[in-house]
Write a protein that holds these residues in place. Structure first.
Motif, PDB file in Angstrom:
ATOM      1  N   VAL A   1       0.821  -1.211   0.000  1.00 47.26           N
ATOM      2  CA  VAL A   1       0.000   0.000   0.000  1.00 47.26           C
ATOM      3  C   VAL A   1       0.855   1.261   0.000  1.00 47.26           C
ATOM      4  CG1 VAL A   1      -1.663   1.354   1.358  1.00 47.26           C
ATOM      5  CG2 VAL A   1      -1.956  -1.110   1.101  1.00 47.26           C
ATOM      6  N   ASP A   2       0.539   2.126  -0.938  1.00 49.72           N
ATOM      7  CA  ASP A   2       1.247   3.398  -1.021  1.00 49.72           C
ATOM      8  C   ASP A   2       0.404   4.493  -0.378  1.00 49.72           C
ATOM      9  OD1 ASP A   2       2.011   5.695  -3.692  1.00 49.72           O
ATOM     10  OD2 ASP A   2       3.066   5.373  -1.814  1.00 49.72           O
ATOM     11  N   LYS A   3      -0.870   4.569  -0.782  1.00 47.15           N
ATOM     12  CA  LYS A   3      -1.784   5.593  -0.244  1.00 47.15           C
ATOM     13  C   LYS A   3      -3.183   5.025  -0.124  1.00 47.15           C
ATOM     14  CE  LYS A   3      -0.724   9.074  -3.455  1.00 47.15           C
ATOM     15  NZ  LYS A   3       0.688   9.471  -3.546  1.00 47.15           N
ATOM     16  N   ALA A   4      -3.923   5.543   0.834  1.00 47.66           N
ATOM     17  CA  ALA A   4      -5.332   5.144   0.946  1.00 47.66           C
ATOM     18  C   ALA A   4      -6.155   6.369   1.303  1.00 47.66           C
ATOM     19  CB  ALA A   4      -5.505   4.073   2.015  1.00 47.66           C
ATOM     20  N   PHE A   5      -7.316   6.474   0.706  1.00 47.52           N
ATOM     21  CA  PHE A   5      -8.184   7.634   0.980  1.00 47.52           C
ATOM     22  C   PHE A   5      -9.619   7.195   1.187  1.00 47.52           C
ATOM     23  CE2 PHE A   5      -4.819  10.315  -0.149  1.00 47.52           C
ATOM     24  CZ  PHE A   5      -4.330  10.032  -1.414  1.00 47.52           C
ATOM     25  N   LEU A   6     -10.225   7.742   2.220  1.00 46.67           N
ATOM     26  CA  LEU A   6     -11.657   7.536   2.416  1.00 46.67           C
ATOM     27  C   LEU A   6     -12.353   8.826   2.074  1.00 46.67           C
ATOM     28  CD1 LEU A   6     -14.263   6.173   3.554  1.00 46.67           C
ATOM     29  CD2 LEU A   6     -13.657   7.125   5.745  1.00 46.67           C
ATOM     30  N   GLN A   7     -13.317   8.759   1.181  1.00 48.38           N
ATOM     31  CA  GLN A   7     -14.056   9.982   0.879  1.00 48.38           C
ATOM     32  C   GLN A   7     -15.267  10.062   1.783  1.00 48.38           C
ATOM     33  OE1 GLN A   7     -14.444  11.248  -3.111  1.00 48.38           O
ATOM     34  NE2 GLN A   7     -12.923   9.812  -3.865  1.00 48.38           N
ATOM     35  N   ILE A   9     -10.388  -8.578   4.675  1.00 49.30           N
ATOM     36  CA  ILE A   9      -9.828  -7.239   4.740  1.00 49.30           C
ATOM     37  C   ILE A   9     -10.886  -6.151   4.785  1.00 49.30           C
ATOM     38  CG2 ILE A   9      -9.602  -6.954   2.245  1.00 49.30           C
ATOM     39  CD1 ILE A   9      -7.307  -5.264   2.614  1.00 49.30           C
ATOM     40  N   LEU A  10     -11.991  -6.344   4.096  1.00 48.23           N
ATOM     41  CA  LEU A  10     -13.007  -5.296   4.084  1.00 48.23           C
ATOM     42  C   LEU A  10     -13.462  -4.977   5.500  1.00 48.23           C
ATOM     43  CD1 LEU A  10     -14.839  -3.441   2.462  1.00 48.23           C
ATOM     44  CD2 LEU A  10     -16.474  -5.283   2.282  1.00 48.23           C
ATOM     45  N   ASN A  11     -13.734  -6.016   6.252  1.00 52.48           N
ATOM     46  CA  ASN A  11     -14.185  -5.777   7.618  1.00 52.48           C
ATOM     47  C   ASN A  11     -13.099  -5.148   8.475  1.00 52.48           C
ATOM     48  OD1 ASN A  11     -16.081  -5.884   9.738  1.00 52.48           O
ATOM     49  ND2 ASN A  11     -14.913  -7.564  10.596  1.00 52.48           N
ATOM     50  N   MET A  12     -11.872  -5.602   8.302  1.00 52.62           N
ATOM     51  CA  MET A  12     -10.774  -5.053   9.109  1.00 52.62           C
ATOM     52  C   MET A  12     -10.558  -3.570   8.795  1.00 52.62           C
ATOM     53  SD  MET A  12      -9.807  -7.607  10.972  1.00 52.62           S
ATOM     54  CE  MET A  12      -8.106  -7.621  11.529  1.00 52.62           C
ATOM     55  N   ILE A  13     -10.741  -3.202   7.541  1.00 50.70           N
ATOM     56  CA  ILE A  13     -10.593  -1.788   7.171  1.00 50.70           C
ATOM     57  C   ILE A  13     -11.749  -0.995   7.749  1.00 50.70           C
ATOM     58  CG2 ILE A  13     -10.723  -0.150   5.256  1.00 50.70           C
ATOM     59  CD1 ILE A  13      -8.990  -1.988   3.652  1.00 50.70           C
ATOM     60  N   ALA A  31      -7.275  11.784  10.712  1.00 49.58           N
ATOM     61  CA  ALA A  31      -6.943  10.565  11.451  1.00 49.58           C
ATOM     62  C   ALA A  31      -7.647   9.350  10.861  1.00 49.58           C
ATOM     63  CB  ALA A  31      -7.316  10.714  12.927  1.00 49.58           C
ATOM     64  N   ILE A  32      -8.894   9.548  10.422  1.00 53.56           N
ATOM     65  CA  ILE A  32      -9.629   8.426   9.839  1.00 53.56           C
ATOM     66  C   ILE A  32      -8.907   7.923   8.590  1.00 53.56           C
ATOM     67  CG2 ILE A  32     -11.768   7.764   8.656  1.00 53.56           C
ATOM     68  CD1 ILE A  32     -13.258   9.625  10.600  1.00 53.56           C
ATOM     69  N   ASN A  33      -8.475   8.875   7.770  1.00 51.84           N
ATOM     70  CA  ASN A  33      -7.745   8.461   6.568  1.00 51.84           C
ATOM     71  C   ASN A  33      -6.459   7.743   6.907  1.00 51.84           C
ATOM     72  OD1 ASN A  33      -8.585   9.225   3.674  1.00 51.84           O
ATOM     73  ND2 ASN A  33      -9.404  10.809   4.997  1.00 51.84           N
ATOM     74  N   MET A  34      -5.797   8.259   7.926  1.00 51.21           N
ATOM     75  CA  MET A  34      -4.556   7.646   8.353  1.00 51.21           C
ATOM     76  C   MET A  34      -4.811   6.223   8.857  1.00 51.21           C
ATOM     77  SD  MET A  34      -1.840   9.471  10.834  1.00 51.21           S
ATOM     78  CE  MET A  34      -2.897   9.361  12.263  1.00 51.21           C
ATOM     79  N   SER A  35      -5.897   6.048   9.607  1.00 54.88           N
ATOM     80  CA  SER A  35      -6.223   4.727  10.155  1.00 54.88           C
ATOM     81  C   SER A  35      -6.512   3.728   9.054  1.00 54.88           C
ATOM     82  CB  SER A  35      -7.443   4.803  11.083  1.00 54.88           C
ATOM     83  OG  SER A  35      -7.121   5.476  12.265  1.00 54.88           O
ATOM     84  N   ILE A  36      -7.214   4.186   8.044  1.00 57.23           N
ATOM     85  CA  ILE A  36      -7.529   3.285   6.939  1.00 57.23           C
ATOM     86  C   ILE A  36      -6.263   2.915   6.195  1.00 57.23           C
ATOM     87  CG2 ILE A  36      -8.646   3.189   4.681  1.00 57.23           C
ATOM     88  CD1 ILE A  36     -10.939   4.694   5.999  1.00 57.23           C
ATOM     89  N   GLY A  37      -5.423   3.920   5.981  1.00 59.79           N
ATOM     90  CA  GLY A  37      -4.151   3.676   5.296  1.00 59.79           C
ATOM     91  C   GLY A  37      -3.315   2.654   6.046  1.00 59.79           C
TER      92      GLY A  37
END
Lengths: 155, 490
Positions: free
Chosen positions: B30-36, B442-446, B420-426
């Motif tokens: 994983v390089d980046k993750a974003f929650l919209q 993984i879906l549930n863990m995310i 922080a939420i984005n960071m947590s998901i990442g």
């Protein structure tokens, strides 16, 4: 048979107020029998369990989010067509879940349920007033309500 | 060097529950993750031109789940706008109403959020991992108790705040309805039941979660762990207070970083814009924006239950204080950085809320008839802050001398946690996706990563989910979509 026509929505968010507007229009124009109640609410989630308990039949009017919306489009849904696996938050307790939960807790829940889902143009920006497409859908929604009631009376 | 710039078109904004975009590097990690997260747009345009006195009546409708929080923050903004101090009785009534609301919201949300993850288990099938599964696991009686407590709390709030959909009791300088001795006694019984229930919920947590090594490992493990700053309201003894006080911020080591009056929030909180989202991410001005990263050098901070406990020196009531001490002992000290501990802290706060209800009702001043001071000053600017269930909530209004709004700003609780939420998901994604291998769980863990924050996902709107479930899109290093996970509709 006690029937509830429930308009869900938030008038502060444009088209999301459609359910509320429809109930007000129904109250103004229609002459329903005394065993039919008209309620408008902005309540979300579990609070709705109090609102729908003790009714046998339930018609819900609400907006529906679609990836490419066709604003003003009306669809009639059954409970089985609405999400019943819970979403990522209790903000999204769905109707099938509320009804399942109510039953489990021994409350009397509606057995006949229809959802009139209206596709909304815009529900995320604060602002009062419906978009023209959704406003024009009101007579069509009212007709659907009456059709559903007539259909239930026949059965 | 391979510079792959990936831009996510901001026009593809979130229209459903959640869209998570995960970008992998060339190694498949994983390089980046974003929650919209959908955010509240148009608040200022909506407010400008309205009489400020309407705001406590209108803004509760911003949230169908926590209207009382908006009502209270808005009312306090009016106190500040008119520079009028509420009477002592009015303050007590407001805090009592607010504590009732917090008890109701917190216990309910634990059973909906933490319950499925812990009581039922993170690996249980999706169909069971919900409130129905919780009831199946812990028994029908508990389900009934949750519903009953919730209803009693709502009845109290309806009584004191008007039998309408949303609360309307707050006025600048006071409240519109007082409490009779008869009702004080009645509510006191409910409040005591609330204390018992909150203790009972903590006991369930203890029996089912804390005695299960697998769950404890997940809570204290490194997938859900971030060393951030923490923010919350504290009273004059630096104890957690939901209704009033000063804003306090502690650093990742627990040292006080700042403490200030709500009116000074703009000196401390700035907003950062990312090209892929309409959301502006609040961060600590004096530390600076360093990206979606944690540690002392990053200005990211967190709010809501665990953050409030971290930012305080303790709980103001005895049973909650005991529970607070036990939590920090278990987690190995203070501050606690474990995201999943938000669920635990939520239950401790519920206990404090119930104890506080009892305290306020046992104070005879709460039935005093003097419930309002009439404002006399010319309005200009007012800021009202409360701790909503999901974090610090700020209402800020500027008006002309007739009290008509000329500028307005609103920082909702979840917005404070957005970074922080984005960071947590990442972080969760990083740990769970290796070399392009995406496992089923993984879906549930995310989801667990951001569910702990109980974010206000478009809390304002009612809409049925339609065909927009939670989607996780995973892209390879060339920006090609290689995997899509969806939370099922049916």
């Amino acid at each position: 048979m006690k029937t509830l026509i429930l308009g869900l929505g938030n008038e502060l968010f444009g088209d999301d107020g459609i359910g509320i507007h429809v109930i007000r229009e129904l109250k103004r124009k229609s002459d329903f029998k005394s065993n039919i109640d008209l309620i408008e609410t902005s309540y979300s989630g579990l609070a709705l369990i109090d609102v729908i308990a003790d009714y046998e039949r339930l018609i819900i009017i609400d907006t529906i989010k679609k990836e490419k919306p066709n604003p003003g489009n009306i669809r009639i849904l059954d409970l089985s067509q609405v999400r019943h696996v819970p979403g990522p938050s209790p903000h999204y307790v769905s109707f099938p879940q509320i009804i399942a939960l109510g039953k489990k807790l021994g409350l009397k829940m509606p057995t006949l349920v229809k959802i009139i889902a209206v596709e909304a143009k815009n529900i995320y920006i604060l602002g009062e007033g419906l978009s023209p497409e959704v406003k024009c859908a009101i007579p069509g929604i009212i007709k659907k309500v009456k059709d559903i009631l007539t259909d239930w009376e026949r059965k | 060097m391979n510079n792959k710039r990936i831009t996510i078109d901001p026009i593809t904004r979130l229209e459903g529950h959640g869209k998570i975009e995960i970008f992998l590097d060339e190694q498949g990690n994983v390089d980046k993750a974003f929650l919209q997260i959908p955010e509240l747009r148009g608040f200022e345009q909506f407010a400008v031109g309205r009489p400020a006195e309407e705001m406590p009546r209108i803004t509760p409708r911003i949230c169908g789940v926590c209207p009382t929080a908006h009502h209270m923050a808005s009312t306090k903004a009016l106190d500040d706008l008119y520079k009028v101090e509420p009477t002592p009785t009015a303050k007590k009534l407001r805090e009592f109403i607010y504590s009732t609301f917090m008890l109701e919201d917190h216990t309910l949300h634990f059973f909906f959020l933490g319950g499925p993850d812990f009581v039922v288990g993170p690996h249980a099938p999706a169909a069971e991992r919900n409130i129905l599964g919780v009831i199946n696991k812990v028994g029908l009686e508990i389900g009934k108790k949750v519903i009953q407590i919730r209803k009693q709390c709502r009845d109290i709030i309806s009584y004191l705040c008007g039998k309408v959909i949303h609360p309307v009791c707050g006025l600048p300088g006071g409240v519109s309805k007082g409490l009779t001795e008869e009702d004080r006694k009645k509510f006191l019984e409910i409040a005591k039941t609330g204390v018992e229930f909150a203790q009972f919920a903590l006991k369930i947590f203890d029996d089912i979660v804390l005695k299960n090594k697998e769950y404890v490992d997940i809570i204290i493990g490194d997938i859900y762990f971030h060393r951030t700053y923490y923010m919350g309201l504290v009273d004059k003894n630096n104890k957690v207070n939901f209704y009033d006080g000063n804003i306090r911020i502690v650093d990742p080591n627990g040292k006080e970083f700042a403490k200030f009056k709500p009116q000074e929030y703009l000196n401390h909180i700035a907003e950062h814009v990312e090209p892929w989202s309409y959301i502006k991410f609040p961060y600590l001005r004096k530390v600076g924006w360093k990206g979606f990263t944690d540690g002392e050098e990053s200005g990211i901070y967190r709010v809501a239950p665990l953050a409030r406990l971290n930012a305080s020196d303790g709980m103001a009531t005895p049973l909650a204080q005991e529970a607070y001490e036990k939590m920090y002992d278990t987690l190995g000290g203070k501050p606690a950085h474990n995201t999943l501990a938000f669920h635990w802290a939520r239950l401790i706060e519920a206990l404090y809320a119930a104890e506080r209800m009892v305290e306020l009702l046992e104070d005879k001043e709460i039935i005093d008839p003097n419930i309002r001071n009439i404002p006399t000053e010319i309005p200009k600017e007012g800021i009202g802050v409360v701790e909503a269930p999901r974090g610090t909530l700020i209402h800020h209004y500027k008006t002309d001398e007739k009290g008509i709004i000329t500028e307005a700003n609103l920082i909702v609780a979840t917005l404070n946690n957005a970074a922080a939420i984005n960071m947590s998901i990442g972080r969760a994604a990083e740990k769970l996706i290796k070399k392009g291998d995406v496992s089923d769980g993984i879906l549930n863990m995310i989801e667990m990563a951001f569910r702990a924050y109980d974010p206000c996902h478009a809390c304002a709107t009612h809409s049925l989910p339609g065909d927009m479930p939670l989607i996780v899109n995973i892209y390879n290093a060339n920006g090609k979509l290689i995997h899509q996970l969806k939370r099922n509709m049916k």
